[in-house]
Write a protein that holds these residues in place. Structure first.
Motif, mmCIF file in Angstrom:
data_model
loop_
_atom_site.group_PDB
_atom_site.id
_atom_site.type_symbol
_atom_site.label_atom_id
_atom_site.label_comp_id
_atom_site.label_asym_id
_atom_site.label_seq_id
_atom_site.Cartn_x
_atom_site.Cartn_y
_atom_site.Cartn_z
ATOM 1 N N CYS A 143 -3.771 -4.622 2.542
ATOM 2 C CA CYS A 143 -4.387 -3.704 3.512
ATOM 3 C C CYS A 143 -3.423 -2.593 3.906
ATOM 4 N N LEU A 144 -2.164 -2.925 4.071
ATOM 5 C CA LEU A 144 -1.180 -1.904 4.407
ATOM 6 C C LEU A 144 -1.085 -0.873 3.283
ATOM 7 N N SER A 145 -1.047 -1.332 2.055
ATOM 8 C CA SER A 145 -0.994 -0.405 0.913
ATOM 9 C C SER A 145 -2.225 0.494 0.878
ATOM 10 N N ALA A 146 -3.407 -0.086 1.094
ATOM 11 C CA ALA A 146 -4.645 0.703 1.077
ATOM 12 C C ALA A 146 -4.658 1.724 2.207
ATOM 13 N N TRP A 147 -4.201 1.322 3.380
ATOM 14 C CA TRP A 147 -4.173 2.231 4.530
ATOM 15 C C TRP A 147 -3.164 3.351 4.313
ATOM 16 N N GLN A 148 -1.993 3.008 3.788
ATOM 17 C CA GLN A 148 -0.967 4.019 3.533
ATOM 18 C C GLN A 148 -1.440 5.035 2.494
ATOM 19 N N ALA A 149 -2.227 4.603 1.528
ATOM 20 C CA ALA A 149 -2.719 5.516 0.487
ATOM 21 C C ALA A 149 -3.651 6.582 1.063
ATOM 22 N N LEU A 150 -4.278 6.297 2.202
ATOM 23 C CA LEU A 150 -5.191 7.266 2.819
ATOM 24 C C LEU A 150 -4.455 8.481 3.378
ATOM 25 N N ASP A 151 -3.248 8.274 3.904
ATOM 26 C CA ASP A 151 -2.450 9.374 4.478
ATOM 27 C C ASP A 151 -0.991 8.917 4.520
ATOM 28 N N PRO A 152 -0.287 9.036 3.389
ATOM 29 C CA PRO A 152 1.073 8.495 3.303
ATOM 30 C C PRO A 152 2.037 9.032 4.357
ATOM 31 N N ALA A 153 1.840 10.244 4.807
ATOM 32 C CA ALA A 153 2.768 10.829 5.782
ATOM 33 C C ALA A 153 2.621 10.190 7.162
ATOM 34 N N ARG A 154 1.405 9.893 7.555
ATOM 35 C CA ARG A 154 1.178 9.344 8.896
ATOM 36 C C ARG A 154 1.017 7.833 8.920
ATOM 37 N N ASN A 155 0.414 7.274 7.888
ATOM 38 C CA ASN A 155 0.092 5.849 7.870
ATOM 39 C C ASN A 155 1.284 5.045 7.358
#
Length: 196
Positions: A143-155
């Motif tokens: 889930c962390l990887s999927a969330w980070q992929a949405l907005d790598p700079a902020r997530n």
């Protein structure tokens, strides 16, 4: 189910886990003024706070009665396997909402599983806690990887960890209101975070 014992017994106040989570969300909605870190991402985090105990819905309808005491059973008196099943249902509900929601709800219950594991027998740790943690630690990473992929700079991982800490803070604050009549002041530490 949260059970507050009243005097004289037998008398109780019964508060569902769903109502407790709703109170946590109402408290969180008013957060973010002054020195406190704002909730971010607000929509996802408020959803996670309000729904983190959705797996308790069926249990709360019929919490059962402790045969020895005759009292309605409280969430602190659950069998570990029952708790793990309820926590798993809460996580699966959050998983359908989104990756950050699933990350923080799974993280919350993984923290609880680690906290209680020291009090459990080796058999229960092996049969219940370890499989639960293996399953949901992996889910959290995904889930962390999927969330980070949405907005790598902020997530970032730090942002996800702050969101988890904020869910835990509002859970604890709501439990403080729900579990006992407080007669003394108590200090509650909120985790500081970046102003995003």
């Amino acid at each position: 189910m949260i059970r507050r014992d009243l005097t004289p017994p037998p008398a109780w106040i019964l508060i569902s886990q769903i109502e407790h989570a709703q109170l946590a969300a109402r408290l969180a909605e008013h957060w973010g003024a002054g020195e406190f870190a704002p909730l971010w991402p607000r929509r996802e985090l408020l959803w996670a706070i309000e729904h983190h105990d959705d797996g308790w819905r069926q249990w709360d309808l019929a919490p059962g009665v402790d045969s020895a005491s005759g009292r309605p059973r409280s969430f602190t008196e659950m069998q570990p396997a029952d708790s793990a099943a309820i926590w798993s249902a809460s996580i699966e509900t959050a998983r359908a909402a989104g990756p950050l929601e699933a990350y923080v709800v799974a993280g919350h219950f993984c923290v609880l599983a680690r906290r209680v594991s020291g009090w459990l027998s080796a058999d229960v740790r092996r049969d219940v806690v370890e499989p639960f943690l293996a399953r949901f630690d992996k889910l959290m990473a995904d889930c962390l990887s999927a969330w980070q992929a949405l907005d790598p700079a902020r997530n970032t991982r730090d942002a996800a960890e702050l969101a988890l800490a904020q869910l835990q803070f509002f859970d604890a604050l709501s439990l403080w209101f729900c579990c006992s009549a407080a007669s003394e002041a108590e200090s509650v530490q909120a985790r500081a975070g970046p102003m995003l």
